[in-house]
Scaffold this motif. Structure first.
Motif, PDB file in Angstrom:
ATOM      1  N   ILE A 297       0.829  -1.203   0.000  1.00 28.81           N
ATOM      2  CA  ILE A 297       0.000   0.000   0.000  1.00 28.81           C
ATOM      3  C   ILE A 297       0.867   1.259   0.000  1.00 28.81           C
ATOM      4  O   ILE A 297       1.859   1.356   0.714  1.00 28.81           O
ATOM      5  CB  ILE A 297      -0.943  -0.006   1.228  1.00 28.81           C
ATOM      6  N   ASP A 298       0.462   2.234  -0.824  1.00 28.95           N
ATOM      7  CA  ASP A 298       1.148   3.527  -0.875  1.00 28.95           C
ATOM      8  C   ASP A 298       0.371   4.613  -0.129  1.00 28.95           C
ATOM      9  O   ASP A 298       0.968   5.515   0.455  1.00 28.95           O
ATOM     10  CB  ASP A 298       1.324   3.981  -2.336  1.00 28.95           C
ATOM     11  N   LEU A 506      -1.200   2.377  -4.843  1.00 29.22           N
ATOM     12  CA  LEU A 506      -2.155   1.423  -4.282  1.00 29.22           C
ATOM     13  C   LEU A 506      -2.794   2.050  -3.042  1.00 29.22           C
ATOM     14  O   LEU A 506      -2.091   2.567  -2.175  1.00 29.22           O
ATOM     15  CB  LEU A 506      -1.461   0.115  -3.903  1.00 29.22           C
ATOM     16  N   VAL A 507      -4.115   1.969  -2.963  1.00 24.87           N
ATOM     17  CA  VAL A 507      -4.856   2.690  -1.927  1.00 24.87           C
ATOM     18  C   VAL A 507      -5.613   1.712  -1.035  1.00 24.87           C
ATOM     19  O   VAL A 507      -6.215   0.753  -1.521  1.00 24.87           O
ATOM     20  CB  VAL A 507      -5.850   3.688  -2.557  1.00 24.87           C
ATOM     21  N   ALA A 508      -5.596   1.982   0.271  1.00 24.49           N
ATOM     22  CA  ALA A 508      -6.368   1.191   1.238  1.00 24.49           C
ATOM     23  C   ALA A 508      -7.315   2.117   1.986  1.00 24.49           C
ATOM     24  O   ALA A 508      -6.986   3.274   2.254  1.00 24.49           O
ATOM     25  CB  ALA A 508      -5.443   0.497   2.227  1.00 24.49           C
ATOM     26  N   ALA A 523     -11.100   0.649  -3.922  1.00 20.78           N
ATOM     27  CA  ALA A 523      -9.784   0.620  -3.273  1.00 20.78           C
ATOM     28  C   ALA A 523      -9.078  -0.703  -3.537  1.00 20.78           C
ATOM     29  O   ALA A 523      -9.704  -1.742  -3.711  1.00 20.78           O
ATOM     30  CB  ALA A 523      -9.940   0.839  -1.768  1.00 20.78           C
ATOM     31  N   ASP A 524      -7.757  -0.649  -3.577  1.00 22.03           N
ATOM     32  CA  ASP A 524      -6.977  -1.878  -3.762  1.00 22.03           C
ATOM     33  C   ASP A 524      -7.109  -2.780  -2.541  1.00 22.03           C
ATOM     34  O   ASP A 524      -7.066  -4.000  -2.655  1.00 22.03           O
ATOM     35  CB  ASP A 524      -5.507  -1.517  -4.007  1.00 22.03           C
ATOM     36  N   LEU A 525      -7.248  -2.169  -1.369  1.00 15.95           N
ATOM     37  CA  LEU A 525      -7.519  -2.914  -0.137  1.00 15.95           C
ATOM     38  C   LEU A 525      -8.687  -2.246   0.564  1.00 15.95           C
ATOM     39  O   LEU A 525      -8.564  -1.117   1.049  1.00 15.95           O
ATOM     40  CB  LEU A 525      -6.295  -2.933   0.783  1.00 15.95           C
ATOM     41  N   GLY A 526      -9.825  -2.924   0.585  1.00 14.26           N
ATOM     42  CA  GLY A 526     -11.004  -2.404   1.260  1.00 14.26           C
ATOM     43  C   GLY A 526     -11.276  -3.207   2.513  1.00 14.26           C
ATOM     44  O   GLY A 526     -11.577  -4.402   2.438  1.00 14.26           O
ATOM     45  N   VAL A 555      -3.322  -4.028   9.569  1.00 19.01           N
ATOM     46  CA  VAL A 555      -3.397  -4.791   8.321  1.00 19.01           C
ATOM     47  C   VAL A 555      -2.182  -4.493   7.452  1.00 19.01           C
ATOM     48  O   VAL A 555      -1.548  -5.395   6.891  1.00 19.01           O
ATOM     49  CB  VAL A 555      -4.689  -4.452   7.553  1.00 19.01           C
ATOM     50  N   VAL A 556      -1.845  -3.213   7.328  1.00 20.02           N
ATOM     51  CA  VAL A 556      -0.707  -2.818   6.503  1.00 20.02           C
ATOM     52  C   VAL A 556       0.581  -3.419   7.046  1.00 20.02           C
ATOM     53  O   VAL A 556       1.428  -3.919   6.284  1.00 20.02           O
ATOM     54  CB  VAL A 556      -0.609  -1.281   6.440  1.00 20.02           C
TER      55      VAL A 556
END
Length: 674
Positions: A297-298, A506-508, A523-526, A555-556
Motif C-alpha cells: 500500500i502507498d 495502491l490505496v487502502a 480501493a486496492d484494499l477495502g 493490516v498494513v
C-alpha cells in the motif's frame, strides 16, 4: 479477550509423529508438482534411489549413493513439514468453527408461518426469526429489532455488542449468539459463502490459492532451476574433456545444492503463516492477495472518528451570535437534537439540560434525520418553525434558500472553533443563524507515533472527515497525518481513490456503511467492519471481526511483514546457492584441473565428502529456518530502499558467508566416519 491459541510444541512426540506422517503424504507427485523446485528434488531422489538399488544388485559400492538419497529425502520431508506445520496452526480453529456451523438451525419465516430448517437450507433473501439465547443461523441484515449479541464464537471478544435495524451496525454473522430480545434477519449470502465459511476456508490449505506475487516468485525460481540444470548438464562434457569422472549421484546432489531449495521449500509456509497472522488479528481475507496488497500500500485513507480520535465527540459550549439570546440557541439546539440518536446529538441535549433548557418536541413535529448528503438534521415544528443544525456550508445553503443571509460573524465564529481542533455545528431557524455548538474530540494516545512508523515505510496517510477544512487541518497537524479530505462525501472518497490510482499508487481504506461500498470496491484494499452493512462487507476484500477502525494500520503492517519475510528468505536462499557453488565445485575438479587449486580455499577432505557435506547443509538449513518463516521477520519502520540495503547486508551477506564454515564443519565430521 481475543481468541487464544495453543502453541504447537515442536518437541512434543505426538506432534512430531503427526508432522512426519503429513510430510510423507505430501511426497505424492501431484503435490510435489505444485512446487517446481521441490519436484526437481523429488525426481533427483528417485534417480539416486534407483542408482543405489542397481549398485547393490551389481555388488558395487553403494554407501555414498544411499547417503545422497537419504539426504535428499530428508530435504523433501523438511520442506513438507514446514508447510504442514504452518497449516496445523489453523486446523484446530477450523474444526472449532466447523462444529459451530453444524449446530446452526434456522426459524425461517414465510408469511405468517415459521418453520425450522437446517442453516444450510437457507438462501439469499430468506427471512429468519432469532430469539434470545439462539445462534444466528446465517449472515444477514437486521430488518426488524435491536438486540445485544455475543460474537465471541467468531471474534473471540466476550463483550456483547449492540446491533440495530436501519443503522450502519445492522450486519450479523452466522454462529453469533443473541443475548436479548428478538430479531428478524434477512439472509444476504448463499449457503457456503458466509463469514464463518470464509474463515474455515482461510485456515484450510486446500482452499488457499497462490497469490500473484507467490506465482511470480515461483516462476522465477523455476527459471533459476532450469538455468542451474543447464549449468550442471554442461559439467558432463567438461569433466570428460579434463579427464575427470563425475557420477550421476554427484551431479544430482550438485543440482539440488545449486537450485533455490531453501526458499522453494519455505515459500508455501511463509504464505500460510502470513494468512495465519491475519487470522490471529481477527481479520478475514477473501483471498491471500488481500494480505499481500496490504504490504504494498502507498496511500492509506483513514476516517477521523474512531480511528484518529476516540469518536466520542461531545458538545462543549453554546456560542450565540450577537443579538441572539443564549437560551434561544440552547432551546433550538436541543429541539433539533431530541430525535438525534448519535452520541453528538445526545451530548447536545445533555449539555442544554444542564444549562437550564426545558424544550420538548411536539408529537406532531416532523423530524429530519442526519444524511451524509445534506450534512444536516433538524425538526419542523407544527407552528411553522424549521430548525436545523449541521455543517457550516449546509446551514449556509439552508438559510439562503429560505431568503436569509449568512453573517460574517458566523464565519469568524466557525473559524475560531475549527482552529481549536473542535468541530463546529451551526444552528439556524428558518432564515436566521442562531449560533455555533463546538463538538470536541480527543486524539488517540500513540496514534501519532504509529503514523510516523507508516511514513517511515513510505506510506502516505490521508485523513477523511466531514469537518470543515480548518478543523481537518488542525486535527491532521496534531495527529501527524500527511494530507486530509475535508467535508468529505462518499463521492469525494471514490474520486480521491481513483485519482491516487491513476498516479500508480495502491490505496487502502476502511468503511462500514452502504455509502462506503463504492469506495471499498474501488480501493486496492477495502477493509469492511464486521458490524457494518452487508453491502460494505461484500464490497471490501477483507473484514475486521473486531470492527476496530484502527485495524487498518495493523493490516498494513501484517502485509508488509509477509513481503519482507519472503524477500529476506529469498535473498538468503539465492546467496546460499552462490556460496555452495564456489564451495564444492573446486573440490570436485581440483584433482583433474590443478589450476583450480587457487579456488579450493576450504580444503575439503575429498570430492565425496564435499558433495555430501553440501547436501547435508542444504537439508538442515530448511528446518533451521522454519521458525523464522512462521514467525516472520521483525518489521522495522524504514523506507523500501533502506529495507533493500538491510536485506542485502544481513540476509544476502549472511547467506553468502554461512555455507563456508558450516560445510567445512560437516566435512570434518564426515572425514572422521568415512
Amino acid at each position: 479477550m481475543k481468541r487464544q491459541r495453543n502453541a504447537l510444541k515442536l518437541l512434543d512426540a505426538q506432534t512430531l509423529v503427526r508432522l512426519a506422517g503429513e510430510s510423507l503424504r505430501r511426497l505424492h507427485p501431484r503435490r510435489l508438482a505444485h512446487n517446481p523446485v521441490m519436484f526437481v528434488v523429488g525426481v533427483g531422489t528417485l534417480v539416486t534411489l534407483w542408482l543405489t538399488g542397481t549398485d547393490i544388485i551389481a555388488g558395487r559400492p553403494w554407501g555414498f549413493d544411499l547417503a545422497i538419497t537419504l539426504t535428499l529425502l530428508f530435504t523433501l520431508l523438511f520442506a513438507n513439514a514446514a508447510e504442514a506445520l504452518a497449516e496445523a496452526q489453523g486446523r484446530a480453529q477450523a474444526e472449532s468453527l466447523r462444529s459451530t456451523r453444524k449446530q446452526l438451525v434456522a426459524r425461517r419465516v414465510r408469511g405468517d408461518d415459521e418453520e425450522s430448517v437446517p442453516a444450510t437450507a437457507l438462501r439469499r433473501g430468506d427471512r429468519v426469526r432469532v430469539l434470545a439465547g439462539e445462534l444466528i443461523p446465517a449472515d444477514g441484515e437486521i430488518i426488524e429489532g435491536a438486540a445485544s449479541i455475543n460474537e465471541s464464537a467468531v471474534t473471540g471478544e466476550s463483550a456483547p455488542v449492540l446491533r440495530e435495524a436501519g443503522t450502519d451496525n445492522s450486519g450479523v454473522s452466522a454462529g453469533t449468539k443473541l443475548l436479548t430480545d428478538s430479531l428478524l434477519v434477512e439472509v444476504t449470502v448463499e449457503s457456503g459463502q458466509s463469514l464463518l465459511d470464509r474463515m474455515i476456508a482461510l485456515v484450510e490449505s486446500a482452499k488457499r490459492q497462490k497469490t500473484p506475487n507467490e506465482i511470480a516468485l515461483t516462476v522465477l525460481l523455476s527459471a533459476l532451476t532450469m538455468v542451474f540444470l543447464i549449468v550442471v548438464a554442461t559439467l558432463v562434457p567438461f569433466a570428460a574433456f579434463v579427464g575427470a569422472e563425475v557420477s550421476v549421484p554427484v551431479l544430482v546432489a550438485l543440482l539440488v545444492c545449486l537450485i533455490p531449495t531453501t526458499i522453494g521449500g519455505l515459500l508455501p509456509a511463509i504464505g500460510i503463516a502470513g494468512m495465519d497472522r491475519a487470522m490471529r488479528a481477527n481479520l478475514v481475507a477473501k483471498s491471500g492477495k488481500a494480505v499481500e496488497v496490504a504490504g504494498n500500500i502507498d496511500t492509506l485513507l483513514l476516517d477521523k472518528t474512531g480511528t484518529i480520535t476516540h469518536g466520542d465527540r461531545q458538545a462543549s459550549d453554546f456560542l450565540p451570535l450577537a443579538r441572539i439570546a443564549p437560551e434561544q440557541l440552547r432551546e433550538a439546539a436541543m429541539l433539533s437534537s431530541l430525535a438525534d440518536p448519535t452520541p453528538e446529538g445526545k451530548s447536545i441535549v445533555a449539555l442544554a439540560k444542564s444549562r437550564g433548557a426545558t424544550a420538548e418536541a411536539d408529537p406532531k413535529a416532523r423530524v429530519l434525520a442526519f444524511s451524509a448528503k445534506t450534512r444536516l438534521s433538524g425538526i419542523d415544528q407544527p407552528d411553522g418553525r424549521r430548525i436545523r443544525k449541521g455543517a457550516p456550508d449546509a446551514i449556509r445553503r439552508f438559510v439562503t434558500e429560505n431568503g436569509g443571509s449568512y453573517p460574517d460573524e458566523t464565519t469568524a465564529l466557525v473559524e475560531r472553533v475549527a482552529r481549536g481542533g473542535a468541530t463546529p455545528l451551526v444552528v439556524a431557524q428558518d432564515d436566521r443563524v442562531l449560533g455555533v455548538v463546538p463538538l470536541s474530540d480527543i486524539i488517540k494516545t500513540g496514534i501519532k507515533e504509529r503514523f510516523q512508523r507508516l511514513h517511515a515505510m513510505g506510506i502516505r496517510t490521508v485523513l477523511i472527515t466531514g469537518d470543515n477544512p480548518l478543523t481537518a487541518a488542525a486535527i491532521a497537524a496534531e495527529a501527524g497525518v500527511a494530507d486530509y479530505i475535508a467535508e468529505a462525501t462518499p463521492e469525494d472518497k471514490l474520486e480521491y481513490i481513483r485519482r491516487e490510482q491513476a498516479q500508480g499508487r495502491l490505496v487502502a481504506m476502511m468503511g462500514d456503511g452502504t455509502n462506503d461500498a463504492p469506495a471499498l470496491a474501488q480501493a486496492d484494499l477495502g477493509l469492511a467492519m464486521n458490524s457494518g452493512t452487508q453491502a460494505a462487507k461484500e464490497a471490501g476484500n477483507m473484514v475486521d471481526l473486531d470492527s476496530d477502525p484502527t485495524k487498518l494500520l495493523e493490516v498494513v503492517e501484517i502485509g508488509k511483514q509477509l513481503l519482507v519475510t519472503r524477500g529476506a528468505l529469498t535473498t538468503f536462499s539465492l546467496a546460499n546457492d552462490v556460496a555452495k557453488y564456489f564451495a564444492i565445485l573446486p573440490a570436485i575438479f581440483v584433482a583433474s584441473v590443478p589450476a583450480m587449486q587457487a579456488l579450493d580455499i576450504m580444503q575439503l577432505n575429498s570430492p565425496a565428502t564435499a558433495v555430501l557435506a553440501a547436501v547435508i547443509f542444504n537439508a538442515l538449513v530448511i528446518p533451521a529456518l522454519i521458525p523464522f518463516a512462521l514467525r516472520g521477520v521483525r518489521l522495522r519502520p524504514v523506507s523500501a530502499d533502506a529495507l533493500l540495503r538491510r536485506n542485502l547486508l544481513i540476509y544476502g551477506l549472511g547467506g553468502l558467508v554461512l555455507p563456508f564454515p558450516a560445510i567445512k564443519l560437516i566435512d570434518l565430521g564426515l572425514g572422521l566416519v568415512m
